[in-house]
Every structure is written in structure tokens, then in C-alpha cells.
Design a protein around this motif. Structure first.
Motif, PDB file in Angstrom:
ATOM      1  N   LEU A   1       0.836  -1.204   0.000  1.00 38.81           N
ATOM      2  CA  LEU A   1       0.000   0.000   0.000  1.00 38.81           C
ATOM      3  C   LEU A   1       0.872   1.255   0.000  1.00 38.81           C
ATOM      4  N   GLY A   2       1.921   1.234   0.835  1.00 42.44           N
ATOM      5  CA  GLY A   2       2.850   2.366   0.885  1.00 42.44           C
ATOM      6  C   GLY A   2       3.540   2.570  -0.440  1.00 42.44           C
ATOM      7  N   LEU A   3       3.937   1.455  -1.074  1.00 40.98           N
ATOM      8  CA  LEU A   3       4.581   1.525  -2.385  1.00 40.98           C
ATOM      9  C   LEU A   3       3.634   2.143  -3.405  1.00 40.98           C
ATOM     10  N   CYS A   4       2.347   1.758  -3.319  1.00 39.36           N
ATOM     11  CA  CYS A   4       1.337   2.291  -4.232  1.00 39.36           C
ATOM     12  C   CYS A   4       1.226   3.807  -4.075  1.00 39.36           C
ATOM     13  N   ILE A   5       1.144   4.274  -2.820  1.00 40.85           N
ATOM     14  CA  ILE A   5       1.010   5.716  -2.569  1.00 40.85           C
ATOM     15  C   ILE A   5       2.239   6.463  -3.067  1.00 40.85           C
ATOM     16  N   THR A   6       3.433   5.955  -2.706  1.00 37.95           N
ATOM     17  CA  THR A   6       4.654   6.670  -3.071  1.00 37.95           C
ATOM     18  C   THR A   6       4.878   6.643  -4.584  1.00 37.95           C
ATOM     19  N   GLU A   7       4.439   5.557  -5.222  1.00 44.56           N
ATOM     20  CA  GLU A   7       4.600   5.500  -6.673  1.00 44.56           C
ATOM     21  C   GLU A   7       3.769   6.576  -7.345  1.00 44.56           C
ATOM     22  N   VAL A   8       2.535   6.765  -6.846  1.00 45.02           N
ATOM     23  CA  VAL A   8       1.689   7.818  -7.412  1.00 45.02           C
ATOM     24  C   VAL A   8       2.361   9.181  -7.231  1.00 45.02           C
ATOM     25  N   ILE A   9       2.966   9.392  -6.042  1.00 46.87           N
ATOM     26  CA  ILE A   9       3.649  10.672  -5.799  1.00 46.87           C
ATOM     27  C   ILE A   9       4.769  10.880  -6.807  1.00 46.87           C
ATOM     28  N   ILE A  10       5.587   9.848  -7.041  1.00 48.41           N
ATOM     29  CA  ILE A  10       6.733   9.982  -7.950  1.00 48.41           C
ATOM     30  C   ILE A  10       6.254  10.175  -9.389  1.00 48.41           C
ATOM     31  N   TRP A  11       5.170   9.463  -9.764  1.00 51.48           N
ATOM     32  CA  TRP A  11       4.663   9.641 -11.138  1.00 51.48           C
ATOM     33  C   TRP A  11       4.121  11.056 -11.328  1.00 51.48           C
ATOM     34  N   PHE A  12       3.528  11.623 -10.276  1.00 52.02           N
ATOM     35  CA  PHE A  12       3.056  13.002 -10.395  1.00 52.02           C
ATOM     36  C   PHE A  12       4.217  13.974 -10.488  1.00 52.02           C
ATOM     37  N   LYS A  13       5.327  13.601  -9.862  1.00 56.21           N
ATOM     38  CA  LYS A  13       6.534  14.420 -10.012  1.00 56.21           C
ATOM     39  C   LYS A  13       6.976  14.407 -11.481  1.00 56.21           C
ATOM     40  N   CYS A  14       6.961  13.218 -12.085  1.00 58.81           N
ATOM     41  CA  CYS A  14       7.299  13.109 -13.509  1.00 58.81           C
ATOM     42  C   CYS A  14       6.330  13.947 -14.342  1.00 58.81           C
ATOM     43  N   PHE A  15       5.038  13.852 -14.000  1.00 60.04           N
ATOM     44  CA  PHE A  15       3.996  14.594 -14.705  1.00 60.04           C
ATOM     45  C   PHE A  15       4.298  16.092 -14.676  1.00 60.04           C
ATOM     46  N   ASN A  16       4.695  16.584 -13.482  1.00 56.31           N
ATOM     47  CA  ASN A  16       5.026  18.002 -13.348  1.00 56.31           C
ATOM     48  C   ASN A  16       6.255  18.382 -14.148  1.00 56.31           C
ATOM     49  N   LEU A  17       7.187  17.431 -14.307  1.00 55.90           N
ATOM     50  CA  LEU A  17       8.394  17.717 -15.086  1.00 55.90           C
ATOM     51  C   LEU A  17       8.054  17.907 -16.558  1.00 55.90           C
ATOM     52  N   VAL A  18       7.028  17.179 -17.021  1.00 57.20           N
ATOM     53  CA  VAL A  18       6.692  17.227 -18.442  1.00 57.20           C
ATOM     54  C   VAL A  18       5.690  18.342 -18.746  1.00 57.20           C
ATOM     55  N   PHE A  19       4.681  18.493 -17.854  1.00 56.64           N
ATOM     56  CA  PHE A  19       3.603  19.430 -18.160  1.00 56.64           C
ATOM     57  C   PHE A  19       3.872  20.798 -17.549  1.00 56.64           C
ATOM     58  N   ASP A  20       4.151  21.794 -18.366  1.00 55.24           N
ATOM     59  CA  ASP A  20       4.239  23.165 -17.879  1.00 55.24           C
ATOM     60  C   ASP A  20       2.893  23.851 -18.147  1.00 55.24           C
ATOM     61  N   SER A  21       2.816  25.154 -17.819  1.00 53.15           N
ATOM     62  CA  SER A  21       1.512  25.819 -17.909  1.00 53.15           C
ATOM     63  C   SER A  21       1.014  25.882 -19.352  1.00 53.15           C
ATOM     64  N   GLU A  22       1.952  25.945 -20.300  1.00 54.72           N
ATOM     65  CA  GLU A  22       1.566  26.016 -21.709  1.00 54.72           C
ATOM     66  C   GLU A  22       0.813  24.751 -22.125  1.00 54.72           C
ATOM     67  N   ARG A  23       1.403  23.596 -21.748  1.00 57.61           N
ATOM     68  CA  ARG A  23       0.768  22.322 -22.068  1.00 57.61           C
ATOM     69  C   ARG A  23      -0.561  22.175 -21.334  1.00 57.61           C
ATOM     70  N   PHE A  24      -0.576  22.685 -20.103  1.00 60.62           N
ATOM     71  CA  PHE A  24      -1.782  22.601 -19.282  1.00 60.62           C
ATOM     72  C   PHE A  24      -2.921  23.346 -19.945  1.00 60.62           C
ATOM     73  N   ILE A  25      -2.622  24.580 -20.389  1.00 56.42           N
ATOM     74  CA  ILE A  25      -3.659  25.376 -21.044  1.00 56.42           C
ATOM     75  C   ILE A  25      -4.076  24.726 -22.361  1.00 56.42           C
ATOM     76  N   PHE A  26      -3.100  24.124 -23.055  1.00 59.13           N
ATOM     77  CA  PHE A  26      -3.439  23.441 -24.313  1.00 59.13           C
ATOM     78  C   PHE A  26      -4.405  22.304 -24.058  1.00 59.13           C
TER      79      PHE A  26
END
Lengths: 159, 283
Positions: free
Chosen positions: B100-125
Motif C-alpha cells: 500500500l505504501g509503495l502504491c502511494i509513493t509510486e503515485v507521488i513519484i509519477w506526479f513528479k514526472c507529470f510536473n516535469l513534463v507538463f508546464d503551464s503552456e501544455r496545461f492550457i493546451f
């Protein structure tokens, strides 16, 4: 320093309020008592339930268990499970103890109205199992219901 | 370098949804561990190592906390470790907590990756077409939090330098200053938006994202891998005892396709990095 003291007092308090035993110690300790009660645990409703993997209905049949004067249904049940090494899980404390699961069969596993109920001498007391004081020779039955008690003869009347 | 940004945002969003969908709903330790590894490796390649280590150490704390807490509240399981107040503490619930802990932390790390890729320009797009106002508000509020923290730190440091040595009072002063400042800023922003004619006409925007051949390829590959890992999924149950589907060609196919799916960003980044080095060496 203050914080450290506070935390250590908290930890000591928590540790003293819990009794921690190894599995062997737990199962080898026997409870003495002069009075006896008969306990059965049955989950025939779960066996009949559609999609259930349960094969055996009888978990415990007419088991004689000793208890002390003033013991509750929960104490006798606990002793029986300890002697027969049956898994169970409870929550709550004091009078408000609730049995969540017995022998790996848990509440809500057979629909949202399923769970464990108990009867003493055929009647279903509507109080917690740690609030019901036992008398000598009582017969306790723990029954699994899939429909709020309607399928084991304790229909829930909404008031 | 972050070459994953070259892909179309829609395709990238779908990719992240796929990975998170499988890792959350499978609840399989092998899939969770491989997904975690893929995300961490990608973060290590793309962002600086210090921030990755910082978030990883936070994740380890969460993981340990969940692992220790779960057996105290869930007493299901066959392998008894010890008893607390007549309730058993079992190996199964300990492992379940770890997963369960691995599941939670994995989601956190994937969201970190998501933030690395998606900037505000992509977000608005992405969300601009559905609701331009919401996208604008979201991107403004998301930007507000870091800028608020930054100006709070600046003011706090200045207060410290001019001799405001009482900690609580200093924090309170800085906080009230920062709130006042952000209110002033919001008035300035709204005035500026007004004078440039915001709301006078329907808002238009220009985006330079096109759906190219490589986007199509990326979409096809990731969707195929998702389908494979959903079709050939293997079950893993924890209570009352561990049971898992036997390891054969079918389950290995399922595992491998998810592992490849989770490692796509890392592999792509590595490939582009090598290509870049190669091209430089030719000059």
C-alpha cells in the motif's frame, strides 16, 4: 528536551496499555474458570452465498469453554478461539467491542448487509458482546448473516 | 534535457493515465516496484539529483509509516508474528501495508514526472478547449503557491537581517506582509487583464502542438502495452494467505509489457541523450 520527554511518556503509556505476547505464549496460556458455556460458530449463510469461496459452514460446534464469574460473551468467545486457534479480529474497547471477522471471514464479504451476530440461548441480545454477562450453562452461537440478521432469524426492525 | 516534451500533450496525458491506472488497480508488488523504478530513473535523468533524493526520502518515510501502521489496524492473515491485546499482528498485513505504501509513493513519484513534463503552456493546451477560464484560473493558482512561498522566504530573511529576532513574531509579520502583497498583486493583475481587454471577446490562443507521426507511434505502442498488461494480468491476493497466479508465459507477457510501458520515458530519454552525444561527436 520537553518534546522528547513528552514523546517518551506517550510511548511508555501506549506500551503499558498493550499486552504484547508471542504466538506460542498466547496460545499456551489457559484461562481458568469453574463455569462452563457452549459455543458454536457457524457460517452456513456465507457458504450458500452466490460467489462465495467458503466451503465449510461449521467453524466450531458445541465447544465447552470455561469462564469465570462476571465474564462476558466476548471473554468466553476469546477463550474458545484461543484454545482452538481460530483467527478473529475485533475493534473497539470496553462495552463496545465489535467482532469484525472470524476465521478469515469478515464483515461485508457477502454483500453490504453481512457480518457476525451472536445469540445466547436462542435469543439475540441487542447489546455488545462485551456487555452481556454470561450465566453457567449458557449456549452461545455466533452466526454469519448476509442480510442484517433476516436469514438467521433476527430480522432487523427499523424503529 | 527533457525530450519527452516533444510529444503531443494529449498523448502524454494518456500515457500517464495508463501507467497510474494499472499500478493503482493491479495492486501487484512486482508491477508496483517496476513502475516505481521506471519513474525514479526518469526523474534522475531529467531533473537534478538533489530534488529526486529529497522526494525519495520523503517517500521512504511514508512507506515505512504505512508499513508499520497497517498491521496495527488490520489483523487478517495466517502467519502470526505476535499478539497485541488478543489481536494478532500478521506478516500478511505487514506486507500488505508495504505494498500500500509503495502504491502511494509510486503515485507521488509519477506526479513528479507529470510536473516535469507538463508546464503551464501544455496545461492550457489540454484544458483550454474544454474550459478556457478554468484552465487560466488553474494555471494562475498553481503558479501562485510557489511564488507565495518564495516571497515569504524573502521577507522573512529580510526581517531576520534587520533584527527581528523573535521567531513567532517574525513569522507572523512576514505572513501578514506576504498576504498584503499578494492582494495588491491580484488587484494589479486584474487591472492589467482588464486594460488589455480580457473578457471583451472570446479568448483565443495559439498552440504549436501538432499530432505527428511519432505521436501516433507513441500512442499505438503505449495503448498496445496497456491492452497486453490488462489482458494478461495476474492476480495477487494477500488475505488470509498469499496467493498469486503461477508464473508462466502468459503472466510473464503481462508483467513484461507493463515493465516496458513504465520504462518508456526513461528509455526514450536515454536514447535521445545518446543520439545527442553522437551528433556532437561528429561536429
Amino acid at each position: 528536551m520537553k518534546k522528547f520527554l513528552l514523546i517518551s511518556i506517550l510511548i511508555i503509556f501506549v506500551l503499558t496499555s498493550c499486552s504484547i505476547k508471542s504466538a506460542d505464549d498466547y496460545y499456551n496460556s489457559t484461562e481458568s474458570g469453574t463455569l462452563t458455556a457452549t459455543i458454536s460458530i457457524n457460517c452456513s449463510t456465507a457458504v450458500e452465498y452466490k460467489g462465495s469461496k467458503r466451503k465449510k459452514a461449521e467453524i466450531l460446534t458445541d465447544y465447552k469453554v470455561n469462564f469465570k464469574k462476571g465474564d462476558t460473551v466476548f471473554d468466553a468467545f476469546k477463550n474458545a478461539c484461543k484454545n482452538k486457534k481460530i483467527q478473529f479480529e475485533y475493534s473497539g474497547m470496553g462495552d463496545n467491542i465489535y467482532i469484525e471477522g472470524i476465521d478469515y471471514l469478515y464483515e461485508f464479504e457477502c454483500g453490504e448487509h453481512s457480518g457476525w451476530e451472536y445469540s445466547v440461548n436462542g435469543a439475540f441480545p441487542s447489546i455488545g458482546c462485551n456487555a452481556y454477562e454470561l450465566k453457567n450453562g449458557d449456549t452461545i452461537r455466533w452466526l454469519y448473516t448476509c442480510d442484517l440478521g433476516a436469514d438467521i432469524g433476527n430480522k432487523y426492525e427499523h424503529t | 534535457m527533457n525530450t519527452l516534451k516533444n510529444f503531443n500533450p494529449v498523448v502524454l496525458l494518456l500515457y500517464f493515465v495508463y501507467v497510474l491506472f494499472i499500478s493503482i488497480f493491479s495492486f501487484n508488488p512486482i508491477l508496483l516496484a517496476s513502475g516505481m523504478l521506471g519513474a525514479v530513473l526518469y526523474c534522475l535523468v531529467v531533473s537534478d539529483k538533489r530534488s529526486v533524493i529529497k522526494s525519495l526520502s520523503a517517500c521512504i518515510v511514508i512507506l515505512l509509516a504505512v508499513t508499520v501502521t497497517n498491521p496495527l489496524f488490520s489483523h487478517n492473515g495466517k502467519t502470526v508474528l505476535f499478539f497485541i491485546n488478543d489481536n494478532r499482528v500478521t506478516l500478511e498485513s505487514l506486507i500488505y501495508g508495504a505494498v500500500l505504501g509503495l502504491c502511494i509513493t509510486e503515485v507521488i513519484i509519477w506526479f513528479k514526472c507529470f510536473n516535469l513534463v507538463f508546464d503551464s503552456e501544455r496545461f492550457i493546451f489540454l484544458f483550454g478547449k474544454i474550459s478556457p477560464k478554468l484552465a487560466l484560473v488553474l494555471s494562475m493558482t498553481l503558479r501562485f503557491v510557489p511564488s507565495f512561498i518564495k516571497s515569504f522566504r524573502e521577507i522573512n530573511r529580510t526581517q531576520k537581517l534587520i533584527g527581528n529576532s523573535r521567531r513567532l513574531k517574525r513569522y507572523l509579520n512576514s505572513f501578514s506582509a506576504v498576504v498584503t502583497q499578494s492582494m495588491e498583486n491580484s488587484i494589479i493583475t486584474s487591472d492589467s487583464m482588464n486594460s488589455r481587454g480580457y473578457g471583451a471577446k472570446k479568448r483565443t490562443f495559439y498552440s504549436r502542438f501538432r499530432f505527428t507521426l511519432s505521436d501516433a507511434l507513441f500512442l499505438i505502442i503505449s495503448t498496445t502495452l496497456l491492452a497486453l498488461s490488462v489482458i494478461f494480468k495476474s492476480d495477487f491476493t494477500y488475505y488470509p494467505g498469499f496467493t498469486f497466479s503461477e508464473i508462466n508465459a502468459v503472466s510473464v507477457t503481462g508483467y513484461l509489457s507493463f515493465i516496458v510501458l513504465a520504462f518508456i520515458p526513461f528509455i526514450y530519454e536515454l536514447k535521445e541523450g545518446i543520439r545527442w552525444k553522437y551528433l556532437i561527436s561528429k561536429i
